[in-house]
Design an enzyme around this catalytic site. Structure first.
Site, PDB file in Angstrom:
ATOM      1  N   ASP A  31       0.850  -1.196   0.000  1.00 48.96           N
ATOM      2  CA  ASP A  31       0.000   0.000   0.000  1.00 48.96           C
ATOM      3  C   ASP A  31       0.887   1.247   0.000  1.00 48.96           C
ATOM      4  OD1 ASP A  31      -3.221   0.500   0.982  1.00 48.96           O
ATOM      5  OD2 ASP A  31      -1.821   2.190   1.114  1.00 48.96           O
ATOM      6  N   ILE A  32       0.499   2.229  -0.793  1.00 45.77           N
ATOM      7  CA  ILE A  32       1.308   3.443  -0.940  1.00 45.77           C
ATOM      8  C   ILE A  32       1.268   4.310   0.321  1.00 45.77           C
ATOM      9  CG2 ILE A  32      -0.467   5.004  -1.869  1.00 45.77           C
ATOM     10  CD1 ILE A  32       1.598   5.774  -4.063  1.00 45.77           C
ATOM     11  N   ASN A  88     -12.930  -3.401   2.453  1.00 47.08           N
ATOM     12  CA  ASN A  88     -13.893  -2.321   2.523  1.00 47.08           C
ATOM     13  C   ASN A  88     -14.817  -2.391   1.309  1.00 47.08           C
ATOM     14  OD1 ASN A  88     -12.699  -1.214   4.883  1.00 47.08           O
ATOM     15  ND2 ASN A  88     -11.143  -0.188   3.627  1.00 47.08           N
ATOM     16  N   GLY A  94     -15.835   2.615   3.597  1.00 48.74           N
ATOM     17  CA  GLY A  94     -14.572   3.328   3.444  1.00 48.74           C
ATOM     18  C   GLY A  94     -13.789   2.945   2.208  1.00 48.74           C
ATOM     19  N   GLN A  95     -14.465   2.329   1.237  1.00 52.89           N
ATOM     20  CA  GLN A  95     -13.760   1.936   0.006  1.00 52.89           C
ATOM     21  C   GLN A  95     -13.476   3.160  -0.842  1.00 52.89           C
ATOM     22  OE1 GLN A  95     -15.881  -0.863  -2.490  1.00 52.89           O
ATOM     23  NE2 GLN A  95     -14.086  -1.240  -3.788  1.00 52.89           N
ATOM     24  N   HIS A 101     -10.196  -5.352  -3.257  1.00 55.90           N
ATOM     25  CA  HIS A 101      -8.862  -5.562  -2.691  1.00 55.90           C
ATOM     26  C   HIS A 101      -8.971  -5.998  -1.243  1.00 55.90           C
ATOM     27  CE1 HIS A 101      -9.982  -1.300  -2.527  1.00 55.90           C
ATOM     28  NE2 HIS A 101      -9.373  -1.230  -1.343  1.00 55.90           N
ATOM     29  N   LEU A 102      -8.098  -6.904  -0.890  1.00 56.38           N
ATOM     30  CA  LEU A 102      -7.972  -7.392   0.488  1.00 56.38           C
ATOM     31  C   LEU A 102      -6.752  -6.716   1.103  1.00 56.38           C
ATOM     32  CD1 LEU A 102      -8.689  -9.693   2.673  1.00 56.38           C
ATOM     33  CD2 LEU A 102      -6.885 -10.984   1.555  1.00 56.38           C
ATOM     34  N   HIS A 103      -6.957  -6.001   2.201  1.00 57.03           N
ATOM     35  CA  HIS A 103      -5.829  -5.411   2.920  1.00 57.03           C
ATOM     36  C   HIS A 103      -5.239  -6.464   3.859  1.00 57.03           C
ATOM     37  CE1 HIS A 103      -6.872  -0.979   2.286  1.00 57.03           C
ATOM     38  NE2 HIS A 103      -8.043  -1.526   2.043  1.00 57.03           N
TER      39      HIS A 103
HETATM   40  P1  AMP Z   1      -9.738   1.265   0.325  1.00 61.65           P
HETATM   41  O1  AMP Z   1      -9.859   2.553   1.107  1.00 61.65           O
HETATM   42  O2  AMP Z   1     -10.146   0.037   1.065  1.00 61.65           O
HETATM   43  O3  AMP Z   1     -10.423   1.398  -1.030  1.00 61.65           O
HETATM   44  O4  AMP Z   1      -8.196   1.054   0.067  1.00 61.65           O
HETATM   45  C1  AMP Z   1      -7.518   1.658  -0.999  1.00 61.65           C
HETATM   46  C2  AMP Z   1      -6.053   1.620  -0.636  1.00 61.65           C
HETATM   47  O5  AMP Z   1      -5.314   1.838  -1.819  1.00 61.65           O
HETATM   48  C3  AMP Z   1      -5.629   2.676   0.379  1.00 61.65           C
HETATM   49  O6  AMP Z   1      -5.085   2.038   1.519  1.00 61.65           O
HETATM   50  C4  AMP Z   1      -4.588   3.493  -0.389  1.00 61.65           C
HETATM   51  O7  AMP Z   1      -3.514   3.917   0.423  1.00 61.65           O
HETATM   52  C5  AMP Z   1      -4.146   2.522  -1.461  1.00 61.65           C
HETATM   53  N1  AMP Z   1      -3.599   3.107  -2.660  1.00 61.65           N
HETATM   54  C6  AMP Z   1      -4.110   4.145  -3.359  1.00 61.65           C
HETATM   55  N2  AMP Z   1      -3.345   4.404  -4.442  1.00 61.65           N
HETATM   56  C7  AMP Z   1      -2.331   3.502  -4.413  1.00 61.65           C
HETATM   57  C8  AMP Z   1      -1.208   3.260  -5.265  1.00 61.65           C
HETATM   58  N3  AMP Z   1      -0.959   3.980  -6.358  1.00 61.65           N
HETATM   59  N4  AMP Z   1      -0.355   2.252  -4.922  1.00 61.65           N
HETATM   60  C9  AMP Z   1      -0.581   1.525  -3.808  1.00 61.65           C
HETATM   61  N5  AMP Z   1      -1.626   1.692  -2.986  1.00 61.65           N
HETATM   62  C10 AMP Z   1      -2.492   2.678  -3.283  1.00 61.65           C
END
Ligand code: AMP
Ligand code: ZN
Length: 115
Positions: A31-32, A88, A94-95, A101-103
């Site tokens: 995650d960024i 999410n 909070g998506q 995606h699975l965190h």
């Molecule tokens: P969600 O809020 O569950 O939709 O998670 C989206 C996730 O994507 C967040 O934790 C962001 O930090 C992550 N994210 C957004 N842009 C990028 C990117 N370019 N590379 C890696 N992670 C990202």
């Protein structure tokens, strides 16, 4: 592949990512904006906008997504201390990126309930 999807662009290599794992149907990357010492996103290469939109045709894929995440969690050294998976869905969930995606969150004590 959805043309305006950030994660589809990451899978295609059009946007850089810090890759952790890749096979023919699953991609994982850091995650960024990490919310924990280990924060990895595990995604299907097929564009599914949200988990609520998965269908019966995705049943096997979703199982394999979690099993791949388990392998990654073990490789990251998270298995003994424990970790958290988060998916999410939608606004209240909070998506922020509309590609399932699975965190994987680990490396610190998690709290409950989530905010
Ligand atoms: P969600 O809020 O569950 O939709 O998670 C989206 C996730 O994507 C967040 O934790 C962001 O930090 C992550 N994210 C957004 N842009 C990028 C990117 N370019 N590379 C890696 N992670 C990202
Ligand atoms: Zn996508």
């Amino acid at each position: 592949m959805s043309d305006d999807c950030l994660f589809c662009k990451i899978i295609a290599g059009d946007i850089p990512s810090n890759k952790v794992y890749s096979d023919d149907e699953v991609y994982a990357f850091h995650d960024i904006s990490p919310a924990a010492p280990v924060h990895i996103l595990v995604i299907p290469k097929n564009h599914i906008p949200a988990v609520i939109e998965a269908g019966s045709q995705d049943e096997g894929l979703l199982g394999r997504l979690i099993l791949r995440a388990n392998e990654i969690a073990k490789q990251q050294g998270l298995a003994d201390d424990g970790f958290r998976y988060v998916i999410n869905s939608g606004n209240y969930g909070g998506q922020t990126v509309s590609h399932l995606h699975l965190h994987i969150l680990g490396g610190r004590q998690m709290t409950w309930p989530p905010g």
